[in-house]
Write an enzyme that holds these catalytic residues in place. Structure first.
Site, short mmCIF file in Angstrom:
data_model
loop_
_atom_site.label_atom_id
_atom_site.label_comp_id
_atom_site.label_asym_id
_atom_site.label_seq_id
_atom_site.Cartn_x
_atom_site.Cartn_y
_atom_site.Cartn_z
N CYS A 120 35.06 43.17 35.04
CA CYS A 120 36.39 44.00 35.42
C CYS A 120 36.92 44.11 34.08
O CYS A 120 36.63 44.08 33.62
CB CYS A 120 37.66 43.24 35.85
SG CYS A 120 38.94 44.00 36.92
N CYS A 122 41.46 44.11 33.55
CA CYS A 122 42.52 43.76 33.18
C CYS A 122 42.44 42.59 31.84
O CYS A 122 43.19 42.97 31.09
CB CYS A 122 42.96 43.24 34.04
SG CYS A 122 42.14 42.27 35.30
N CYS A 130 43.10 47.24 35.65
CA CYS A 130 41.78 46.72 36.18
C CYS A 130 40.99 48.12 36.15
O CYS A 130 39.88 47.85 35.97
CB CYS A 130 41.38 46.16 37.31
SG CYS A 130 42.51 44.98 38.02
N LYS A 215 39.27 41.45 48.12
CA LYS A 215 40.28 41.27 47.30
C LYS A 215 41.25 42.28 47.83
O LYS A 215 42.01 43.35 47.66
CB LYS A 215 40.03 41.20 45.65
CG LYS A 215 40.54 40.55 44.88
CD LYS A 215 40.14 41.27 43.68
CE LYS A 215 41.00 40.69 42.53
NZ LYS A 215 40.64 40.62 40.86
N ARG A 225 46.81 34.49 35.89
CA ARG A 225 46.87 35.14 34.43
C ARG A 225 47.05 34.60 33.86
O ARG A 225 47.00 35.56 32.31
CB ARG A 225 48.41 35.91 35.48
CG ARG A 225 47.36 37.19 36.14
CD ARG A 225 48.23 38.03 37.40
NE ARG A 225 47.39 38.60 38.09
CZ ARG A 225 48.10 39.44 39.32
NH1 ARG A 225 49.86 40.03 39.28
NH2 ARG A 225 47.20 39.94 39.92
N ARG A 237 49.52 45.79 41.21
CA ARG A 237 47.77 45.64 41.77
C ARG A 237 47.43 46.77 43.18
O ARG A 237 46.03 47.02 43.13
CB ARG A 237 46.99 45.18 40.88
CG ARG A 237 46.95 44.38 39.28
CD ARG A 237 45.68 43.57 39.02
NE ARG A 237 45.32 43.67 37.68
CZ ARG A 237 45.46 42.45 37.45
NH1 ARG A 237 45.57 41.20 37.51
NH2 ARG A 237 45.81 42.41 36.05
N GLU A 253 36.03 47.69 53.84
CA GLU A 253 35.26 47.16 52.47
C GLU A 253 34.10 46.61 52.40
O GLU A 253 33.27 46.74 51.47
CB GLU A 253 36.87 46.75 51.64
CG GLU A 253 38.03 47.50 51.37
CD GLU A 253 38.08 48.36 49.89
OE1 GLU A 253 36.37 48.40 49.25
OE2 GLU A 253 38.67 48.49 49.81
N LYS A 268 38.71 36.90 48.42
CA LYS A 268 39.64 36.41 48.03
C LYS A 268 40.82 36.82 48.51
O LYS A 268 41.66 38.06 48.18
CB LYS A 268 39.15 37.21 46.51
CG LYS A 268 39.80 36.85 45.11
CD LYS A 268 39.88 37.22 44.01
CE LYS A 268 40.05 36.18 42.78
NZ LYS A 268 40.24 36.34 41.46
N TYR A 333 38.10 26.11 41.16
CA TYR A 333 38.50 25.51 40.07
C TYR A 333 38.00 23.44 40.50
O TYR A 333 38.43 22.61 39.62
CB TYR A 333 39.88 25.56 40.36
CG TYR A 333 39.85 26.89 39.46
CD1 TYR A 333 39.54 27.48 38.51
CD2 TYR A 333 40.09 27.42 40.64
CE1 TYR A 333 39.52 28.75 38.20
CE2 TYR A 333 40.49 28.72 40.15
CZ TYR A 333 40.52 29.60 39.24
OH TYR A 333 40.07 31.01 38.48
ZN LIG Z 1 41.03 43.25 37.45
#
Ligand SMILES: [Zn+2]
Length: 343
Positions: A120, A122, A130, A215, A225, A237, A253, A268, A333
């Site tokens: 990406c 961003c 992005c 997403k 972020r 976004r 998608e 996501k 995570y």
């Molecule tokens: Zn991005």
């Protein structure tokens, strides 16, 4: 047959019975652990809103990758915090970019670990979007103060087609660095085809693409972020990520990305979108990944720190539910802590 002949509790009486008939077995074999790589040496800086998650310099990322592998986790995904940001995301596609250098180091020092590259722009764009940003019209020079800011904020667009070239260039550069899997997360239209074509032309015919296909424009991304220093400087976004209300569009998608050549697809965030994961599992015969995002992690961590929930129990339950919905792969995570508990 119904009660009293049927008694569902019979098979729940002991842990031996429960584990014998368990339908979903949580193992680390589908985990991907995210790493945030930053410039410097010996750096290990905790992300304020994600306790236990760090910005790591390459040497520290290698150590982390080694630990990840030793815990039986097969893969890491790399996000980069570049030295400098600009308007063409140079840091994303430069062969000496932070992710490219980290990939080479991890592939050299930790053989056998799968390295996934988030593709990406961003994190590498000064404006934090992005894709390429183009002003739609010049804001009026007479307007001042808050009004002027608002006028600027609405009068831009994220340009789709010219962004594809940069994404494709980024993917090839990552593959050249040794990246095992290319995972585009930008949500531009046509990027899977553009990336597949570019990889093939560069000779990387065997490098698979894991598409962030569904997403959603989600509030659950907040802590990320901060971790990746990728918050948009203006606007949001929603013109490229999906509306959280749309389920059928998510399937479309995914379908389009598979037609364009994606080998695997991702949903996501995870927990708030289990219906999408489940439906994707029913409909498509490809590995489905789900990203348990920063906000999902942070909520569990924060509640646990307040003594409001049992952290380990909720962690394992959340991961089990993502697998149960149909995910084959989970980006989380919690990967290391879950693997330790499961080990
Ligand atoms: Zn991005």
């Amino acid at each position: 047959m119904s009660f009293p002949v049927t008694r569902m509790r019979r098979m729940r009486r002991t842990e031996a019975f429960r584990s014998f008939v368990r339908e979903t077995r949580l193992t680390p074999e589908g985990f991907i652990y995210p790493l945030f790589v930053c410039p410097g040496e010996g750096i290990r800086k905790e992300v304020r809103s994600m306790p236990g998650v760090f910005n790591l310099s390459i040497d520290e990322a290698v150590k982390e990758a080694r630990e990840v592998k030793s815990l039986g986790i097969p893969a890491v995904i790399l996000f980069g915090l570049p030295e400098k940001k600009d308007e063409v995301a140079t840091g994303a596609w430069a062969d000496e970019g932070i992710v490219q250098r980290a990939t080479r180091a991890i592939k050299r020092e930790v053989p056998g670990l799968i390295v996934v590259g988030d593709v990406c722009l961003c994190e590498y764009m000064s404006h934090g979007h992005c894709g390429i940003v183009r002003p739609v019209s010049t804001p009026q020079s007479s307007s001042t103060g808050a009004g002027a800011a608002a006028a600027v904020a609405t009068e831009y667009e994220i340009v789709n087609d010219s962004t594809l070239d940069i994404l494709a260039k980024t993917a090839v550069s990552q593959a050249r660095a040794g990246m095992d899997i290319i995972a585009p997360s930008d949500m531009m239209d046509g990027r899977i085809a553009a990336i597949r074509t570019a990889l093939d032309e560069a000779g990387f015919i065997n490098t698979p693409v894991l598409s962030y296909a569904a997403k959603f424009a989600s509030g659950f991304y907040g802590p990320f972020r901060e971790a990746a220093d990728s918050a948009p400087q203006f606007g949001d976004r929603r013109s490229y990520q999906m509306d959280p209300a749309n389920f059928r569009e998510a399937l479309r998608e995914i379908e389009i990305d598979l037609e364009e050549g994606a080998d695997m697809v991702m949903v996501k965030p995870a927990i708030a979108y289990l219906d999408v994961i489940y439906a994707a599992r029913q409909r498509f015969e490809v590995p489905i990944a789900a990203y348990q995002v920063s906000g999902e992690y942070a909520m569990i961590e924060a509640a646990a720190r307040n003594g409001w929930i049992d952290r380990d129990r909720v962690m394992l339950e959340s991961l089990t539910s993502i697998y149960r919905a149909g995910a084959t792969i989970i980006l989380t995570y919690f990967a290391k802590d879950a693997a330790k508990l499961l080990g």
